[in-house]
Scaffold this active site. Sequence first.
Site, PDB file in Angstrom:
ATOM      1  N   GLU A  72       0.891  -1.165   0.000  1.00 58.12           N
ATOM      2  CA  GLU A  72       0.000   0.000   0.000  1.00 58.12           C
ATOM      3  C   GLU A  72       0.921   1.204   0.000  1.00 58.12           C
ATOM      4  OE1 GLU A  72      -1.840   2.996   0.998  1.00 58.12           O
ATOM      5  OE2 GLU A  72      -2.133   2.124   2.981  1.00 58.12           O
ATOM      6  N   CYS A 111      -1.785   8.925   2.698  1.00 54.12           N
ATOM      7  CA  CYS A 111      -1.554   8.455   1.328  1.00 54.12           C
ATOM      8  C   CYS A 111      -2.768   8.776   0.477  1.00 54.12           C
ATOM      9  CB  CYS A 111      -1.208   6.983   1.308  1.00 54.12           C
ATOM     10  SG  CYS A 111      -2.368   5.985   2.169  1.00 54.12           S
TER      11      CYS A 111
HETATM   12  C1  UN1 Z   1      -2.931   6.021   4.833  1.00 55.26           C
HETATM   13  O1  UN1 Z   1      -2.792   7.220   4.641  1.00 55.26           O
HETATM   14  O2  UN1 Z   1      -1.936   5.245   4.777  1.00 55.26           O
HETATM   15  O3  UN1 Z   1      -8.702   6.692   3.830  1.00 55.26           O
HETATM   16  C2  UN1 Z   1      -4.197   5.382   5.207  1.00 55.26           C
HETATM   17  C3  UN1 Z   1      -8.071   7.291   4.707  1.00 55.26           C
HETATM   18  C4  UN1 Z   1      -7.746   6.548   5.986  1.00 55.26           C
HETATM   19  C5  UN1 Z   1      -6.568   5.667   5.812  1.00 55.26           C
HETATM   20  C6  UN1 Z   1      -5.378   6.299   5.192  1.00 55.26           C
HETATM   21  N1  UN1 Z   1      -8.899   5.753   6.350  1.00 55.26           N
HETATM   22  O4  UN1 Z   1      -7.705   8.446   4.590  1.00 55.26           O
END
Ligand code: UN1
Length: 517
Positions: free
Chosen positions: A269, A303
């Site tokens: 990821e 992310c």
């Molecule tokens: C991440 O930034 O690695 O969708 C995860 C989202 C959160 C998870 C982000 N539920 O922004």
Amino acid sequence: MDAIATDFGIKEALQQLGVKDINEGTSTGVNNFSNGDVIESYSPVDGKLIAKVKATTKDDYEKVMQAATSAFKTWRVMPAPQRGEIVRQFGDKLREKKEALGKLVSYEMGKSYQEGLGEVQEMIDICDFAVGLSRQLHGLTMHSERPGHRMYEQYHPLGVVGIISAFNFPVAVWSWNTALAWICGDVCVWKPSEKAPICGVACQNIAAEVFKANNLPEGISCLINGDYRVGEMMTKDTRVPLVSATGSTRMGKIVAQEVAGRLGKSLLELGGNNAIIVTPDADIKMTVIGAVFGAVGTAGQRCTSTRRLIIHDSIYDKVKDAVVDAYKQLRIGNPLDENNHVGPLIDTDAVKMYQNALTQVVEEGGNIVVEGGVLSGEGYESGCYVKPAIAEARNDMKIVQHETFAPVLYLLKYSGDVENAIEMQNGVAQGLSSAIMTNNLREAERFLSHAGSDCGIANVNIGTSGAEIGGAFGGEKETGGGRESGSDAWKVYMRRQTNTINYTTELPLAQGIKFDL
Ligand code: UN1
């Protein structure tokens, strides 16, 4: 421990989470195996030392692996619904400690307390999801071509699951992996980010408490600490059939190649370069909320953060003005103070990357519309607080193509059909999250069609960040292709076995082959 902030109850939170300074004897259980160099964790909130942990040496790692592989033998034979019961207890403990853990997340990582609580809520949610799933780890039954034969498939645990997590979600991403891995019968070895190791200790303590109370081996949940060299111990280790890694695309490429080199499995990821398309039919008010939270939430360090707004030229100025106006309301400061919207970046290296991005966008011909800058003075002593910035740019600029983990939002203009916007949205190397703001059904459906967004997540009238745990989470292209959390993501944590059973007195061969003796 005197150094840490006494305001906002950090000291009490750490006590509740059983975190002690390493010099006073570190956390419980398998974490005690760490004997390497001392890693100090400083808070980006106030620059103060939170606590220290020791890095895991090669010898320590061997001990951890022994604890994990031996725990697996006990854990894998426990019926899955009983494992679910343990995960339920873990979820309950998280409910009890939600405020303390949310506070630590906020203090060690810098996201707002609200978002820290939200992160712990994601942990609780995935536990609930996993508990139900523990009664549903089902395979298919097929019809055999041979008489008196039965054929079906079943899922078995894999073994030790290695987890490498990033600083930006220092607790939730671990739990997405562990909650599923545990109900699947796997044991976990976790290397949290060396930028948020105390969150790791706190989670390990909570898990260890639950396993101990149930007379289960603590090796079901193991913690290792350190930088990439410690991660490498897992990526190279054939005793770790699955490595789940969250972080940069650069890191993911190394992990993927190393794990593939030994034909292990990896779940990746990685980076995103997420855009919101704003069409002439968009609700501007909703667009502003989605875009601003997406771009400045977690100080642009998700992310899923919104990095690009792709706006139709007919409404470009209107949207730009509304977003710029909203940025004027943002309060930047201590994330534990609930009056503030934006906390600090993780460290001063991240600040440099933010500054470089702003320099580069101007060099490449971009136009700054909301000025950035590093804040200094009272409350900003850590040097990690920056102003969220906005620049008008073009999609083909190098800096726009690059994921900068900071609150920098690029405004891009499109004309004509929504297809042109979709092409821009897809015109980056990453493929995590995407969104369209429109009340036009045709545009929305085209965005979601086979010729639409190429991302793992595609939203309509919602921003790019803040996914729920019930869906599979992850993305395509340089995001790495992995899926974590909801839907059928559990399958990656198990191995599939096809079973054919003959309950006759004959032994007919498949495909009608004759082999008479
Ligand atoms: C991440 O930034 O690695 O969708 C995860 C989202 C959160 C998870 C982000 N539920 O922004």
